[in-house]
Write a protein that holds these residues in place. Structure first.
Motif, PDB file in Angstrom:
ATOM      1  N   VAL A 180      62.745  65.771 -85.966  1.00  0.00           N
ATOM      2  CA  VAL A 180      61.381  65.918 -86.449  1.00  0.00           C
ATOM      3  C   VAL A 180      60.507  66.572 -85.388  1.00  0.00           C
ATOM      4  CG1 VAL A 180      61.526  63.956 -88.014  1.00  0.00           C
ATOM      5  CG2 VAL A 180      60.789  63.583 -85.641  1.00  0.00           C
ATOM      6  N   LYS A 181      59.377  67.067 -85.844  1.00  0.00           N
ATOM      7  CA  LYS A 181      58.395  67.659 -84.924  1.00  0.00           C
ATOM      8  C   LYS A 181      57.005  67.221 -85.337  1.00  0.00           C
ATOM      9  CE  LYS A 181      58.141  72.165 -87.282  1.00  0.00           C
ATOM     10  NZ  LYS A 181      59.079  71.881 -88.382  1.00  0.00           N
ATOM     11  N   GLU A 182      56.025  67.539 -84.467  1.00  0.00           N
ATOM     12  CA  GLU A 182      54.651  67.078 -84.687  1.00  0.00           C
ATOM     13  C   GLU A 182      54.140  67.493 -86.059  1.00  0.00           C
ATOM     14  OE1 GLU A 182      51.204  66.527 -81.789  1.00  0.00           O
ATOM     15  OE2 GLU A 182      51.004  68.618 -82.394  1.00  0.00           O
ATOM     16  N   GLY A 183      53.456  66.552 -86.697  1.00  0.00           N
ATOM     17  CA  GLY A 183      52.859  66.811 -87.993  1.00  0.00           C
ATOM     18  C   GLY A 183      53.759  66.497 -89.167  1.00  0.00           C
ATOM     19  N   GLU A 184      55.044  66.287 -88.907  1.00  0.00           N
ATOM     20  CA  GLU A 184      55.947  65.927 -89.994  1.00  0.00           C
ATOM     21  C   GLU A 184      55.803  64.446 -90.322  1.00  0.00           C
ATOM     22  OE1 GLU A 184      59.372  69.350 -89.688  1.00  0.00           O
ATOM     23  OE2 GLU A 184      59.873  67.328 -88.983  1.00  0.00           O
ATOM     24  N   THR A 185      56.262  64.093 -91.499  1.00  0.00           N
ATOM     25  CA  THR A 185      56.139  62.732 -92.007  1.00  0.00           C
ATOM     26  C   THR A 185      57.500  62.065 -92.053  1.00  0.00           C
ATOM     27  OG1 THR A 185      54.206  63.311 -93.338  1.00  0.00           O
ATOM     28  CG2 THR A 185      55.425  61.353 -93.996  1.00  0.00           C
ATOM     29  N   ILE A 186      57.529  60.803 -91.639  1.00  0.00           N
ATOM     30  CA  ILE A 186      58.721  59.993 -91.827  1.00  0.00           C
ATOM     31  C   ILE A 186      58.316  58.787 -92.674  1.00  0.00           C
ATOM     32  CG2 ILE A 186      59.760  60.720 -89.650  1.00  0.00           C
ATOM     33  CD1 ILE A 186      58.907  58.011 -88.493  1.00  0.00           C
ATOM     34  N   LYS A 187      59.311  58.089 -93.212  1.00  0.00           N
ATOM     35  CA  LYS A 187      59.002  56.928 -94.050  1.00  0.00           C
ATOM     36  C   LYS A 187      59.836  55.736 -93.601  1.00  0.00           C
ATOM     37  CE  LYS A 187      57.693  57.220 -98.260  1.00  0.00           C
ATOM     38  NZ  LYS A 187      57.575  57.361 -99.743  1.00  0.00           N
ATOM     39  N   ILE A 188      59.189  54.573 -93.590  1.00  0.00           N
ATOM     40  CA  ILE A 188      59.901  53.298 -93.501  1.00  0.00           C
ATOM     41  C   ILE A 188      59.631  52.604 -94.819  1.00  0.00           C
ATOM     42  CG2 ILE A 188      60.166  51.105 -92.305  1.00  0.00           C
ATOM     43  CD1 ILE A 188      59.022  52.437 -89.801  1.00  0.00           C
ATOM     44  N   GLY A 189      60.646  52.548 -95.650  1.00  0.00           N
ATOM     45  CA  GLY A 189      60.426  52.033 -96.995  1.00  0.00           C
ATOM     46  C   GLY A 189      59.402  52.869 -97.714  1.00  0.00           C
ATOM     47  N   ASN A 190      58.341  52.227 -98.176  1.00  0.00           N
ATOM     48  CA  ASN A 190      57.307  52.933 -98.932  1.00  0.00           C
ATOM     49  C   ASN A 190      56.191  53.474 -98.065  1.00  0.00           C
ATOM     50  OD1 ASN A 190      58.457  52.509-101.501  1.00  0.00           O
ATOM     51  ND2 ASN A 190      57.606  50.426-101.588  1.00  0.00           N
ATOM     52  N   GLU A 191      56.234  53.203 -96.766  1.00  0.00           N
ATOM     53  CA  GLU A 191      55.113  53.611 -95.915  1.00  0.00           C
ATOM     54  C   GLU A 191      55.415  54.902 -95.154  1.00  0.00           C
ATOM     55  OE1 GLU A 191      51.831  52.121 -92.725  1.00  0.00           O
ATOM     56  OE2 GLU A 191      52.943  50.683 -93.924  1.00  0.00           O
ATOM     57  N   SER A 192      54.469  55.804 -95.197  1.00  0.00           N
ATOM     58  CA  SER A 192      54.607  57.080 -94.505  1.00  0.00           C
ATOM     59  C   SER A 192      53.979  57.005 -93.119  1.00  0.00           C
ATOM     60  CB  SER A 192      53.924  58.192 -95.300  1.00  0.00           C
ATOM     61  OG  SER A 192      54.570  58.386 -96.540  1.00  0.00           O
ATOM     62  N   GLY A 193      54.623  57.679 -92.167  1.00  0.00           N
ATOM     63  CA  GLY A 193      54.111  57.757 -90.811  1.00  0.00           C
ATOM     64  C   GLY A 193      54.112  59.190 -90.325  1.00  0.00           C
ATOM     65  N   GLU A 194      53.270  59.440 -89.339  1.00  0.00           N
ATOM     66  CA  GLU A 194      53.114  60.779 -88.779  1.00  0.00           C
ATOM     67  C   GLU A 194      53.796  60.857 -87.419  1.00  0.00           C
ATOM     68  OE1 GLU A 194      49.541  63.754 -87.185  1.00  0.00           O
ATOM     69  OE2 GLU A 194      49.127  61.664 -87.664  1.00  0.00           O
ATOM     70  N   VAL A 195      54.457  61.974 -87.177  1.00  0.00           N
ATOM     71  CA  VAL A 195      55.047  62.257 -85.874  1.00  0.00           C
ATOM     72  C   VAL A 195      54.009  62.973 -85.009  1.00  0.00           C
ATOM     73  CG1 VAL A 195      56.896  63.464 -84.651  1.00  0.00           C
ATOM     74  CG2 VAL A 195      57.349  62.437 -86.895  1.00  0.00           C
ATOM     75  N   ILE A 196      53.821  62.494 -83.776  1.00  0.00           N
ATOM     76  CA  ILE A 196      52.865  63.086 -82.846  1.00  0.00           C
ATOM     77  C   ILE A 196      53.602  63.482 -81.581  1.00  0.00           C
ATOM     78  CG2 ILE A 196      50.710  62.759 -81.578  1.00  0.00           C
ATOM     79  CD1 ILE A 196      50.068  60.433 -83.474  1.00  0.00           C
ATOM     80  N   ASP A 197      53.465  64.745 -81.179  1.00  0.00           N
ATOM     81  CA  ASP A 197      54.029  65.202 -79.911  1.00  0.00           C
ATOM     82  C   ASP A 197      53.153  64.679 -78.783  1.00  0.00           C
ATOM     83  OD1 ASP A 197      54.676  66.643 -77.561  1.00  0.00           O
ATOM     84  OD2 ASP A 197      55.295  68.394 -78.695  1.00  0.00           O
ATOM     85  N   VAL A 198      53.736  63.849 -77.921  1.00  0.00           N
ATOM     86  CA  VAL A 198      52.993  63.288 -76.789  1.00  0.00           C
ATOM     87  C   VAL A 198      53.701  63.645 -75.479  1.00  0.00           C
ATOM     88  CG1 VAL A 198      51.794  61.463 -78.042  1.00  0.00           C
ATOM     89  CG2 VAL A 198      54.116  61.045 -77.205  1.00  0.00           C
ATOM     90  N   SER A 199      54.101  64.888 -75.357  1.00  0.00           N
ATOM     91  CA  SER A 199      54.797  65.346 -74.160  1.00  0.00           C
ATOM     92  C   SER A 199      53.945  65.141 -72.909  1.00  0.00           C
ATOM     93  CB  SER A 199      55.151  66.835 -74.295  1.00  0.00           C
ATOM     94  OG  SER A 199      56.108  67.033 -75.302  1.00  0.00           O
ATOM     95  N   GLY A 200      54.635  64.926 -71.816  1.00  0.00           N
ATOM     96  CA  GLY A 200      53.991  64.706 -70.523  1.00  0.00           C
ATOM     97  C   GLY A 200      54.921  63.880 -69.653  1.00  0.00           C
ATOM     98  N   HIS A 201      55.141  62.631 -70.047  1.00  0.00           N
ATOM     99  CA  HIS A 201      56.138  61.798 -69.377  1.00  0.00           C
ATOM    100  C   HIS A 201      57.488  62.504 -69.420  1.00  0.00           C
ATOM    101  CE1 HIS A 201      58.181  58.149 -68.086  1.00  0.00           C
ATOM    102  NE2 HIS A 201      58.914  58.145 -69.189  1.00  0.00           N
ATOM    103  N   THR A 202      57.863  62.949 -70.599  1.00  0.00           N
ATOM    104  CA  THR A 202      58.954  63.907 -70.779  1.00  0.00           C
ATOM    105  C   THR A 202      58.442  65.000 -71.706  1.00  0.00           C
ATOM    106  OG1 THR A 202      59.898  62.856 -72.750  1.00  0.00           O
ATOM    107  CG2 THR A 202      60.708  62.083 -70.602  1.00  0.00           C
TER     108      THR A 202
END
Length: 255
Positions: free
Chosen positions: A93-115
């Protein structure tokens, strides 16, 4: 219904998390520092892992994966930018894409820096973000691979989430982070109060993770680089907040 979140202490100071959708029975494991505590937590709850969400490639966040997959038929999700050094992924996945856990949608956020390629997962309906080693309780991850401006930009993305977001970060570093924070923002009454509460919690063996974004915005020096009192204390009044952040992070590296 919102996701049910379980915090799982691993190794000496790591955390994994379980996110369970009670409507469907789906359960995601977020990061796998160590298999045994995660397997026990799943068994204790009667949950079956259906996904493993990986935030970044460091061993203390992925090394328990094989043992989890040996007992749970879970799909592995991680950053496409990090796929070359993560365990094999079922979904990249990449930033802005959506993933789901069951019925709930979540957003992927690129938080590069640490890695470079570190990602966070934000589930707005459940008001929770899994930030691992980007935004941490009273801290942020050391900038190993990225740049200071990149890390500041990543933290600003997380700072823009709703204040009542629960921040599920990857380590129990909060007591040490509090001692450092008081050198940067010594007259902040909310920080002083939080530091005292952290000392009490740790003395009683209680975790200080997760926290809330509102707490972090009020007390975490790495989010407060634009605050006039912080800048004045550092002798950097009116400076670009990204430059102030870099100064704070450098001081923490040498603390």
């Amino acid at each position: 219904m919102t996701l049910q979140i379980e915090t799982v202490p691993c190794l000496s100071d790591n955390y994994a998390f379980l996110a369970h959708d009670p409507d469907t029975g789906d359960t995601a494991v977020i990061d796998v520092p160590e298999a045994a505590p995660i397997l026990k937590a799943l068994a204790d709850k009667g949950w079956t892992a259906t996904q493993v969400l990986l935030t970044h490639h460091h061993a203390d966040h992925v090394q328990g994966l094989d043992e989890i997959l040996a007992k749970h038929d879970a799909k592995v999700v991680g950053a496409a930018a990090d796929a070359h050094r993560l365990p094999p992924l079922d979904t990249a996945v990449k930033e802005g894409e959506t993933i789901k856990i069951g019925n709930e949608s979540g957003e992927v956020i690129d938080v590069s820096g640490h890695t470079v390629g570190h990602i966070a997962f934000h589930f707005p309906s459940s008001k929770v973000a899994f930030t691992a080693d980007s935004l941490m309780a009273l801290g942020c991850g050391r900038v190993f691979e990225g740049t200071m401006p990149q890390m500041w930009e990543s933290l600003q993305k997380l700072a823009a989430l709703p204040g009542d977001t629960t921040i599920c970060s990857g380590h129990e570093y909060t007591a040490a982070n509090a001692r450092f924070a008081l050198t940067i923002d010594p007259d902040n009454p909310r920080l002083i109060s939080r530091s005292e509460a952290i000392e009490t919690a740790r003395a009683n063996g209680q975790p200080t993770v997760p926290s809330t974004l509102a707490e972090e915005l009020a007390t975490n020096p790495f989010l407060r680089a634009g605050d006039a009192r912080v800048q004045d204390h550092l002798g950097m009044s009116g400076a670009n907040p990204a430059e102030v952040f870099a100064e704070i992070r450098t001081r923490k590296d040498n603390f």
